[in-house]
Write a protein that holds these residues in place. Structure first.
Motif, short mmCIF file in Angstrom:
data_model
loop_
_atom_site.label_atom_id
_atom_site.label_comp_id
_atom_site.label_asym_id
_atom_site.label_seq_id
_atom_site.Cartn_x
_atom_site.Cartn_y
_atom_site.Cartn_z
N TRP A 1 0.86 -1.17 0.00
CA TRP A 1 0.00 0.00 0.00
C TRP A 1 0.90 1.22 0.00
O TRP A 1 1.88 1.29 0.75
CB TRP A 1 -0.91 0.03 1.23
N ILE A 2 0.58 2.23 -0.82
CA ILE A 2 1.42 3.42 -0.90
C ILE A 2 0.61 4.65 -0.52
O ILE A 2 -0.47 4.90 -1.06
CB ILE A 2 2.01 3.59 -2.32
N ASP A 3 1.14 5.40 0.44
CA ASP A 3 0.56 6.66 0.89
C ASP A 3 1.43 7.78 0.31
O ASP A 3 2.64 7.81 0.56
CB ASP A 3 0.55 6.71 2.42
N THR A 4 0.84 8.69 -0.45
CA THR A 4 1.65 9.58 -1.27
C THR A 4 1.09 10.98 -1.37
O THR A 4 -0.13 11.18 -1.33
CB THR A 4 1.78 8.99 -2.70
N ASP A 5 2.01 11.97 -1.51
CA ASP A 5 1.61 13.34 -1.83
C ASP A 5 1.96 13.69 -3.28
O ASP A 5 1.90 14.84 -3.67
CB ASP A 5 2.17 14.35 -0.83
N MET A 6 2.31 12.74 -4.05
CA MET A 6 2.32 12.68 -5.52
C MET A 6 2.99 13.84 -6.25
O MET A 6 2.39 14.54 -7.06
CB MET A 6 0.89 12.49 -6.04
N GLY A 7 4.28 13.99 -5.98
CA GLY A 7 5.14 14.75 -6.87
C GLY A 7 5.82 13.81 -7.84
O GLY A 7 5.47 12.62 -7.93
N PHE A 8 6.85 14.29 -8.57
CA PHE A 8 7.50 13.40 -9.53
C PHE A 8 8.24 12.27 -8.85
O PHE A 8 8.21 11.12 -9.32
CB PHE A 8 8.47 14.14 -10.45
N LEU B 1 8.78 2.25 -9.52
CA LEU B 1 9.80 1.30 -9.06
C LEU B 1 9.16 0.16 -8.29
O LEU B 1 9.51 -1.01 -8.49
CB LEU B 1 10.83 2.04 -8.19
N VAL B 2 8.21 0.47 -7.41
CA VAL B 2 7.52 -0.60 -6.69
C VAL B 2 6.79 -1.51 -7.66
O VAL B 2 6.89 -2.75 -7.59
CB VAL B 2 6.54 -0.02 -5.65
N LEU B 3 6.06 -0.93 -8.62
CA LEU B 3 5.27 -1.72 -9.56
C LEU B 3 6.13 -2.63 -10.43
O LEU B 3 5.65 -3.64 -10.94
CB LEU B 3 4.43 -0.81 -10.44
N ALA B 4 7.39 -2.29 -10.61
CA ALA B 4 8.30 -3.15 -11.38
C ALA B 4 8.64 -4.42 -10.62
O ALA B 4 9.16 -5.38 -11.23
CB ALA B 4 9.58 -2.38 -11.72
N HIS B 5 8.32 -4.45 -9.31
CA HIS B 5 8.73 -5.59 -8.49
C HIS B 5 7.58 -6.24 -7.73
O HIS B 5 7.61 -7.45 -7.49
CB HIS B 5 9.79 -5.14 -7.48
N ARG B 6 6.55 -5.45 -7.37
CA ARG B 6 5.47 -5.98 -6.56
C ARG B 6 4.17 -5.30 -6.92
O ARG B 6 4.17 -4.16 -7.40
CB ARG B 6 5.77 -5.77 -5.06
N PRO B 7 3.03 -5.95 -6.67
CA PRO B 7 1.75 -5.29 -6.92
C PRO B 7 1.49 -4.20 -5.89
O PRO B 7 1.95 -4.28 -4.75
CB PRO B 7 0.73 -6.43 -6.79
N VAL B 8 0.76 -3.19 -6.30
CA VAL B 8 0.34 -2.11 -5.40
C VAL B 8 -1.16 -2.24 -5.17
O VAL B 8 -1.95 -2.21 -6.12
CB VAL B 8 0.69 -0.73 -5.98
N ALA B 9 -1.55 -2.40 -3.92
CA ALA B 9 -2.96 -2.65 -3.59
C ALA B 9 -3.80 -1.39 -3.65
O ALA B 9 -5.00 -1.45 -3.91
CB ALA B 9 -3.06 -3.27 -2.20
N GLY B 10 -3.19 -0.22 -3.41
CA GLY B 10 -3.93 1.02 -3.43
C GLY B 10 -3.04 2.20 -3.13
O GLY B 10 -1.93 2.04 -2.61
N LEU B 11 -3.54 3.37 -3.47
CA LEU B 11 -2.86 4.63 -3.16
C LEU B 11 -3.76 5.46 -2.27
O LEU B 11 -4.92 5.72 -2.62
CB LEU B 11 -2.58 5.43 -4.44
#
Length: 307
Positions: A10-17, A25-35
């Protein structure tokens, strides 16, 4: 600590570049369940616009959920003085707008992820959403929380405080008090991983609009450092690497406390390395493998560009 290298994150983000780069980078290695989205780099509405635009470009299917628009106490301070109003200083192309908007309910969705057996949470901005989570559900404090934030030394937002910590120090204090064992990938470790304009060449060589978009956004980010005249630290991708590239970031146990009141030190993460003085309650970064992380990020960006 045993790591499940296939488990969703799970990724908690303030979404800059650099958040976008970290997610790729995470998606290249593991699934992301949500933002889950939090105000920080920019206002929450812009954070949501950035996240939904990125999802449209790169075909992300994970839920995107709106979280905290304000810190726990005090006014919101954003990074517009560095990143501009949209949090993404591009050099040409920008993320194209989309009609999609985030859904409400970030904290509830994160709780559902953890209740369903999820464990790994990557936090790339202020810890406001995480503080709301552990206030509502103290039983979830056993998550693994990898956070890009804080500093074991000097700051960047102020002399003593790193930006993500300074935006909401009360949230960091609440997360620590709840018993969450933060893995803090700090300012000093992130500054061991830098990139230059010359390193854009492999991405510039890729055909297609997504490659051109990523290259323009990456270049805009790199030009933050004296218009590209010196190397730029990668920040959020280093925290992502700590989660998905075992051994790329070294951490040591330490006692972590948050300064919330100091006239000159509000937002300072106080790190006590001496276990004889205070029992460790966190892991704090000490070293990052710059060459490995930089190469892994470029390969992730190229992979996202190719689709």
């Amino acid at each position: 600590m045993t790591e499940d290298l296939a488990a969703p994150v799970w990724i908690d983000t303030d979404m800059g570049f650099d958040d976008l780069a970290a997610i790729l980078l995470v998606l290249a290695h593991r699934p992301v369940a949500g933002l889950s989205l939090v105000a920080g780099n920019c206002l929450l509405a812009q954070v949501g616009a950035n996240a939904c635009a990125a999802a449209a470009v790169f075909g992300w299917e994970m839920p995107i959920l709106e979280g905290a628009a304000q810190p726990l106490a005090g006014p919101l301070v954003t990074a517009d003085y560095v990143l501009g109003d949209d949090g993404m200083p591009g050099q040409g192309r920008k993320l194209p707008p989309t009609d999609r908007r985030p859904a409400p309910g970030a904290v509830a969705a994160l709780a559902a992820f953890l209740d369903a057996g999820g464990r790994d949470v990557l936090a790339l901005g202020p810890l406001t959403n995480i503080a709301h989570l552990v206030a509502a559900r103290p039983d979830l404090a056993g998550m693994r929380l990898v956070w890009m934030g804080g500093s074991a030394g000097r700051g960047n937002h102020s002399a003593a405080a790193e930006f993500n910590a300074a935006v909401d120090p009360e949230a960091v204090a609440a997360v620590i008090a709840a018993g969450v064992r933060i893995e803090m990938v700090d300012l000093l470790a992130c500054r061991q991983v830098t990139a230059t304009l010359a390193e854009l060449a492999p991405l510039r060589a890729e055909p297609g609009e997504r490659a051109a978009l990523l290259a323009d956004l990456y270049e805009g980010y790199l030009r933050i450092a004296d218009d590209g005249a010196r190397p730029m630290a990668l920040y959020d991708p280093v925290a992502a690497a700590a989660l998905v590239l075992p051994g790329s970031v070294a951490c040591d146990p330490a006692r972590l406390d948050m300064e919330t009141r100091g006239e000159h030190t509000r937002g300072m993460t106080v790190v006590e390395w001496r276990a004889a003085r205070a029992a460790p309650n966190a892991l704090v970064s000490t070293r990052a493998d710059g060459a490995r992380i930089r190469e892994a990020l470029m390969q992730a960006l190229i992979g996202a560009a190719r689709g």
